[in-house]
Scaffold this motif. Structure first.
Motif, PDB file in Angstrom:
ATOM      1  N   ARG A 127     -67.541  -9.055   4.351  1.00  0.00           N
ATOM      2  CA  ARG A 127     -68.889  -9.130   4.596  1.00  0.00           C
ATOM      3  C   ARG A 127     -69.763  -9.814   3.738  1.00  0.00           C
ATOM      4  O   ARG A 127     -70.807 -10.678   4.399  1.00  0.00           O
ATOM      5  N   PHE A 128     -69.641  -9.782   2.457  1.00  0.00           N
ATOM      6  CA  PHE A 128     -70.652 -10.623   1.644  1.00  0.00           C
ATOM      7  C   PHE A 128     -70.268 -11.904   1.740  1.00  0.00           C
ATOM      8  O   PHE A 128     -70.900 -12.883   1.611  1.00  0.00           O
TER       9      PHE A 128
ATOM     10  N   LYS B 287     -73.986  -1.519   1.867  1.00  0.00           N
ATOM     11  CA  LYS B 287     -73.347  -3.039   2.045  1.00  0.00           C
ATOM     12  C   LYS B 287     -74.504  -3.733   2.986  1.00  0.00           C
ATOM     13  O   LYS B 287     -74.832  -4.829   2.550  1.00  0.00           O
TER      14      LYS B 287
ATOM     15  N   VAL C 142     -70.834  -7.924  -6.983  1.00  0.00           N
ATOM     16  CA  VAL C 142     -70.741  -6.876  -6.067  1.00  0.00           C
ATOM     17  C   VAL C 142     -69.193  -6.555  -6.078  1.00  0.00           C
ATOM     18  O   VAL C 142     -68.278  -7.587  -6.203  1.00  0.00           O
TER      19      VAL C 142
ATOM     20  N   LYS D 153     -70.775   3.710   2.396  1.00  0.00           N
ATOM     21  CA  LYS D 153     -70.669   2.300   1.703  1.00  0.00           C
ATOM     22  C   LYS D 153     -71.014   1.330   2.566  1.00  0.00           C
ATOM     23  O   LYS D 153     -71.822   0.358   2.123  1.00  0.00           O
ATOM     24  N   GLU D 154     -70.994   1.348   4.092  1.00  0.00           N
ATOM     25  CA  GLU D 154     -71.191   0.160   4.803  1.00  0.00           C
ATOM     26  C   GLU D 154     -72.652   0.057   4.922  1.00  0.00           C
ATOM     27  O   GLU D 154     -73.059  -0.844   5.136  1.00  0.00           O
TER      28      GLU D 154
END
Length: 572
Positions: free
Chosen positions: A101-102, A81, A95, A77-78
């Motif tokens: 993070r986003f 991203k 998303v 996942k990370e």
């Protein structure tokens, strides 16, 4: 001939004019059916839906003109991203947000001004601002809202009967085998699993697994969360909060996994592993492999959150193994701790959809309008209950109900994939608790008459509830949970901004967990202390104390803004 030509030209002119005219109702229809394809990155582990045949996706297209292009997470996942953040041009329209993070990368549209200032988004405004504190918690440090929580915003009283939180789950068949004993402490739990596994070493020809740990992928937090709950804490993520008058807020954080509490749990887990009670494949299985064993009916117990395995429970029921489905237990180390597993409703901050800046402002507003419109009660009934006359109906008394056949098919994972818009609806804004107009439960399964009727189809549940004197799974865990603490929950603390020292530590310490904790649990007799000390040293080398100082400051801020402990408040 000239007259014929003239007449033809007149007819052609009239026909052309007729085709050129767009009547008001035609405009309305065109606007309504103007197609909008929404591209979405999601971490939900579901099958790609067939939108051409799925009746709910077909309804969404017909009513809203909306179709979806889903990018379902495969792999880490990370890492995924990170790839999206490093190449913003590759971002989809939406998303699935599960941290900051986003947001910190500046890749999401701020939604608050649109929601606050445009009546086109009135449903969203009413939904998210009915409790002013919820809106405050949704707001980032720059004063904007970027993500719309997927769960935890209730539009009416909570009528929940199910439990989807953390628990030490146990097969109902195990409880039944030993006369539904009262189990409060972790030693009692493992004793019961061991007794059953010795008596029944095989289930359906496969080796019985007394206890399994989910250590793979982004769900590996289940490997380090047990000590939080065994010590009587609520779900504070990786931490336990204790009173400490030397701190600014009067409260101090303690990282559960590295504390003496954590050591106590991992020592116990190590002993149970060496006794053959924990599946060695826990630490090599993928998420799918881990869950497949649950669906086979041979895993007696696990620590996990209820929302992580509904498909496996449904698969067990569909296979005629309802006795192998699970009951949640709220366990502690011993009598010195009070269990605190079930909490009151709270918004799932930084969890849900965000609209990316790779999407034009015009399209972003159209997507937000769709989110708003699908939140209307009549649309939520279809998204959550299904279609009247097909999935449910009104009885002679005017109360909605389902037939036994409808209930059964709505628990079948294949039917759900083929008929429900789960991949959209699970992460989208949604009503919870009760529908405001009708007052009915947002989940049809939670209607009192439906839940009572469902028990006729589930004798194993009826027997379980009768044995423990409770009306539901939620009540089995805690019939009346106390008020949430003001700061609660700490897992909603916004992570440090990328590029900071704290962010580097934050992004690394769970990797240290994932590297060391399996070895600690699997350590040979006599090797536990050495492996534990190596783990603590690795955390120290990471500079974890600096991160904990940062996190303590966040706790102090939350206490100042939202309040302290409510442990002594009378339950309602």
């Amino acid at each position: 001939m000239k007259k014929l030509i003239a007449a033809s030209l007149i007819a052609l002119t009239i026909a052309s004019a007729a085709f050129a005219i767009t009547w008001p109702w035609q405009k309305k229809k065109a606007a309504k059916n103007e197609e909008l394809n929404i591209s979405i990155f999601t971490i939900q582990q579901r099958n790609q839906p067939d939108q051409a045949t799925n009746k709910t996706y077909k309804w969404i297209k017909e009513k809203f003109g909306v179709t979806f292009t889903f990018d379902i997470l495969v792999g880490d996942k990370e890492q995924k991203k990170g790839l999206l953040i490093s190449d913003p041009s590759s971002l989809p329209d939406l998303v699935e947000v599960d941290d900051a993070r986003f947001i910190d990368a500046g890749l999401l549209w701020p939604l608050d001004e649109w929601i606050n200032n445009d009546k086109a988004y009135a449903n969203l405004k009413k939904h998210y601002q009915q409790n002013p504190t919820d809106w405050i918690k949704m707001t980032e440090a720059d004063g904007h809202v970027y993500c719309l929580p997927n769960y935890g915003v209730y539009d009416g009283p909570d009528q929940g009967t199910f439990y989807n939180g953390n628990a030490f789950w146990i097969q109902k068949e195990v409880l039944k085998e030993f006369g539904y004993p009262t189990i409060k402490y972790i030693d009692e739990y493992f004793d019961l699993l061991e007794k059953y596994a010795k008596k029944y070493p095989k289930i359906d020809g496969m080796d019985t697994i007394p206890f399994s740990i989910l250590a793979a992928g982004w769900e590996n937090f289940n490997m380090w969360n047990p000590p939080v709950f065994l010590a009587g804490s609520a779900n504070e993520g990786d931490y336990i909060v204790v009173e400490d008058k030397t701190k600014k807020s009067g409260y101090a954080i303690s990282m559960a996994a590295t504390s003496e509490t954590g050591k106590r749990w991992y020592k116990l887990a190590n002993e149970k592993y060496n006794a053959g009670l924990i599946d060695p494949a826990s630490f090599t299985d993928t998420q799918d492999q881990y869950k497949a064993k649950i669906a086979q009916g041979r895993v007696l117990g696990m620590f996990i959150q209820g929302w992580e395995f509904p498909d496996q429970e449904n698969a067990l029921r569909a296979a005629g193994k309802a006795n192998r489905t699970y009951a949640p237990l709220a366990l502690t180390f011993d009598k010195n701790y009070t269990a605190h597993y079930r909490d009151r409703a709270l918004p799932n901050i930084q969890r849900g959809y965000g609209i990316t800046t790779n999407c034009s402002e015009e399209k972003a507003k159209r997507i937000l309008k769709f989110m708003n419109d699908q939140l209307a009660e009549e649309n939520q009934i279809i998204l959550q209950w299904g279609f009247e006359g097909e999935d449910w109906q009104y009885g002679a008394d005017g109360v909605p109900y389902r037939t036994p056949e409808q209930r059964k098919q709505q628990e079948d994972p294949e039917w759900i994939d083929a008929n429900k818009a789960k991949l959209w609806q699970e992460e989208a804004p949604k009503m919870e608790g009760s529908f405001p107009k009708s007052g009915y439960a947002c989940s049809i399964a939670n209607l009192p008459s439906e839940f009572a009727a469902s028990l006729n189809d589930k004798p194993e549940d009826l027997e379980l509830f009768k044995a423990y004197g409770v009306p539901s799974y939620a009540a089995l865990v805690d019939p009346n949970p106390r008020e949430n603490d003001g700061w609660y929950p700490l897992w909603q603390v916004k992570v440090p901004s990328d590029g900071t020292e704290e962010a580097a530590i934050y992004n690394s310490y769970t990797e240290v967990f994932a590297k060391h904790l399996p070895g600690i649990i699997m350590a040979k007799p006599g090797e536990f202390d050495a492996k534990w000390n190596a783990f603590i040293k690795a955390m120290g080398n990471l500079g974890i104390e600096k991160y904990e100082e940062w996190f303590q400051a966040r706790l102090d801020e939350r206490v100042a803004q939202f309040g302290g402990s409510n442990a002594n408040k009378k339950k309602k």
